[in-house]
Design an enzyme around this catalytic site. Structure first.
Site, mmCIF file in Angstrom:
data_model
loop_
_atom_site.group_PDB
_atom_site.id
_atom_site.type_symbol
_atom_site.label_atom_id
_atom_site.label_comp_id
_atom_site.label_asym_id
_atom_site.label_seq_id
_atom_site.Cartn_x
_atom_site.Cartn_y
_atom_site.Cartn_z
ATOM 1 N N GLY A 155 12.596 -2.444 -2.643
ATOM 2 C CA GLY A 155 11.803 -3.780 -2.461
ATOM 3 C C GLY A 155 10.858 -3.721 -1.422
ATOM 4 N N GLU A 410 -4.607 -7.619 7.089
ATOM 5 C CA GLU A 410 -4.405 -9.066 7.874
ATOM 6 C C GLU A 410 -2.726 -9.206 7.956
ATOM 7 O OE1 GLU A 410 -8.394 -9.694 6.182
ATOM 8 O OE2 GLU A 410 -6.416 -9.181 5.147
#
EC number: 2.2.1.1
Length: 663
Positions: A155, A410
């Site tokens: 994941g 970001e």
């Protein structure tokens, strides 16, 4: 004692903890137990008696849902985490919440659970280690010399942030970063081959990592050899460990059935029998505790480091004092006096400049006092104005600088900064356009949740950025930041408020700060000494009238100038008008009732809020009987002056709105 038996202690505690809570994730801890046993007992330098030891190795469980793994490790190793704490797994006010949370169990280095952020925090910690080492180590005196280890699952690797962070880690050559991929082929939905068929080793080789493929995650000798090879390589290392999720569970191992649910009493009994674990729930034999206990070896390792530091202190007393100050998070002794003098000087020498330029000037003024600054921007330094004359970029072969070129990352930037802050020794700041904080929102939320210092510079704060249009024009972002618990948000109106915002963000050690700056020039406002002091309170009277006001204008940032102009016109027409500048609603809300009442008297119900952001936020301050001049739609692509006029941010509109309210 057999290593597998010691690893089975982790498996047993993980099964029992999840079963007791009737929720949780036993599969990953059971699958990674052998890896954890080798790492923690043979390699990890740590001291359970002092989880804050500056030169400890860092361990991050990026796949945080497997939290019983780290809780078991901490308990077995001798940290202040009792068997009763493990029995209280996932219960209210326990030290063992469902996902590891920083500040609860000693030894938990960061809060994980949102996948991919743990590996990214680890990258930040490894960057901090390398930078501190470059700044403080001297020949024969390696006082900063530790590894950062992280466990991560499929994941984490599917999440895009793992690409952002691991790409940068390879570019910067973070050789003290070692990641273990729990390659068990299973996620919540089942076998991952249907949705995750990447060649992960090749992916990491492309990043410039050292990759050790096909390690049997249940072979202690193979795991140990891989760790030794990783420690010897100058590149960050990915150890690809093939594991069986739920290892030991005869009917559920290797399937998603053991990923996120208790195994059940019968299956636990069968698993313990298969593993040869002949003990009841939460029972650990003393001989197992004795093998796991790291208190004695940990104390010896820290004592050895203390001797090294004493020698360093004798040779470099000033550097040693500075190192101690920085890892303790203390500001320089002269900070308050000098910073306050800088702000007073700005008030005495007006300049009409963009607040993003005012921010850069604040960095220039404060930066010389703060060698702990670690700045950066997501590929927008010339626009965010985050570099100052003392900025020096970090490079793979020279980490002595104080500025990180994050690239267009970001989310990665913000989570890396969380890791830098958690590591200690630095005050990190980063930057992007306010609109693109959306990419990074969850990492800022994590900073607020963890109460760590993370200073974000968000420029181009409104429709005032103009022609780039609504894709780049923030509308709802400021309000969303203000609504985040433990987030301190500032939108200054001039160079003075900008410097105050920076000062307070630097001083704030218990949470993140969002500093929001304009692209366009802003007029400096007049203030007396009392008003100057009151900026720090988040909201203050900038312009007042004789006696009780009949109207209060509340504004922030670029709209304060507009409020002042409108107030002057209304005053000339005989109206009693007060202007309140409110650069930080959260700071204002923390003031006592007497101060808030003095600024916004409850008897004065005719109020107008003016801000080039989403309007609805301001009803809290103007009431349903007040008016808001704000945004209710997205922006447009046009010159800024035309946009401000189109959306009603004009003196004429403020005056007309005031007259309607006063009629």
């Amino acid at each position: 004692m057999n290593r597998k038996h010691l690893a089975n202690a982790i498996r047993a505690l993980s099964m029992d903890g999840v079963q007791q809570a009737n929720s949780g994730h036993p599969g990953a801890p059971m699958g990674m137990a052998d890896i954890a046993e080798v790492l923690w007992r043979s390699h990890l330098n740590h001291n359970p008696a002092n989880p804050e030891w500056a030169d400890r190795d860092r361990f991050i469980l990026s796949n945080g849902h497997g939290s019983m793994l780290i809780y078991s490790l901490l308990h077995l190793s001798g940290y202040e985490l009792s068997i009763d704490d493990l029995k209280n797994f996932r219960q209210l006010h326990s030290k063992t919440p469902g996902h590891p949370e920083y500040g609860y169990a000693p030894g938990v280095e960061t809060t994980t659970g949102p996948l991919g952020q743990g590996i990214t925090n680890a990258v930040g910690m490894a960057m901090a280690e390398k930078a501190l080492a470059a700044q403080f180590n001297k020949e024969g005196h390696d006082i900063v010399d530790h590894f950062t280890y992280t466990f991560m699952g499929d994941g984490c690797l599917m999440e895009g942030i793992s690409h952002e962070a691991c790409s940068l880690a390879g570019t910067l050559g973070l050789g003290k970063l070692i990641a273990f991929w729990d390659d068990n082929g299973i996620s919540i939905d089942g076998e991952v081959e249907g949705w995750f068929s990447d060649d992960t080793p090749k992916r990491f080789e492309a990043y410039g990592w050292h990759v050790i493929p096909a390690v049997d995650g249940h072979d202690s000798d193979a795991i140990n050899a891989a760790i030794e090879a990783a420690k010897a390589d100058p590149r960050p290392t990915l150890i690809c460990t093939k594991t069986i999720i739920g290892f030991g569970s005869p009917n559920k191992q290797g399937t998603h059935d053991c990923h996120g649910a208790p195994l059940g009493a019968d299956e636990i009994k069968a698993a313990k029998a298969q593993l040869g674990w002949e003990h009841g729930a939460f029972e650990i034999p003393q001989e197992v505790y004795a093998e796991w206990d790291a208190k004695e070896t940990g104390a010896a390792k820290e004592a050895s480091w203390n001797e090294k530091f004493a020698a360093y202190e004798a040779a470099y007393p000033e550097l040693a004092a500075e190192f101690t100050r920085r890892v303790n998070g203390d500001l320089p002794k002269e900070w308050e006096e000098k910073a306050s003098a800088i702000i007073a000087d700005l008030q005495a020498n007006p300049a009409n400049i963009a607040s993003r330029k005012a921010s850069q000037n604040a960095l220039e003024a404060f930066g010389a006092m703060l060698p702990e600054f670690m700045g950066g921007s997501a590929d927008l330094a010339p626009s965010n104005l985050t570099m100052w004359s003392g900025s020096k970029s970090l490079e793979a072969n020279d980490f002595s600088g104080n500025y990180i070129h994050y690239g267009v990352r970001e989310f990665g930037m913000t989570a890396i900064m969380n890791g830098i802050a958690l590591h200690g020794g630095f005050v990190p700041y980063g930057a992007t356009f306010l609109m693109f904080m959306e990419y990074a929102r969850n990492a800022m939320r994590m900073a607020a949740l963890m109460k760590v210092q993370n200073i974000q510079v968000y420029t181009h704060d409104s429709i005032g950025l103009g022609e780039d249009g609504p894709t780049h024009q923030p509308v709802e972002q400021i309000a969303s930041l203000r609504l985040t618990p433990n987030m301190s948000t500032w939108r200054p109106c001039d160079q003075v408020e900008s410097a105050v915002a920076w000062k307070l963000a630097i001083e704030r050690k218990d949470g993140p700060s969002a500093l929001i700056f304009s692209r366009q020039n802003l007029a400096q406002q007049e203030r007396d000494a009392k008003q100057l002091a009151n900026i720090a309170k988040g909201g203050y009277i900038l312009k007042d009238c004789e006696g009780q006001p009949e109207l209060i204008l509340i504004a922030t940032g670029s709209e304060v100038e507009l409020a002042i102009e409108a107030a002057a016109q209304l005053t000339a027409e005989g109206k009693a008008v007060r202007v309140v500048s409110m650069p930080s609603t959260d700071a204002f809300d923390k003031q006592d009732e007497a101060y808030r009442e003095a600024v916004l008297p409850s008897a004065v119900t005719k109020r107008i809020a003016i801000e080039a952001g989403i309007a609805d936020f301001w009803y809290k301050y103007v009431g349903f009987g007040g008016k808001i001049i704000g945004m209710t739609t997205f922006g447009e692509s046009a010159p800024a002056d035309e946009l401000f006029k189109m959306f009603g941010f004009t003196t004429e509109n403020v005056v007309n709105t005031a007259k309607e309210l006063l009629a």
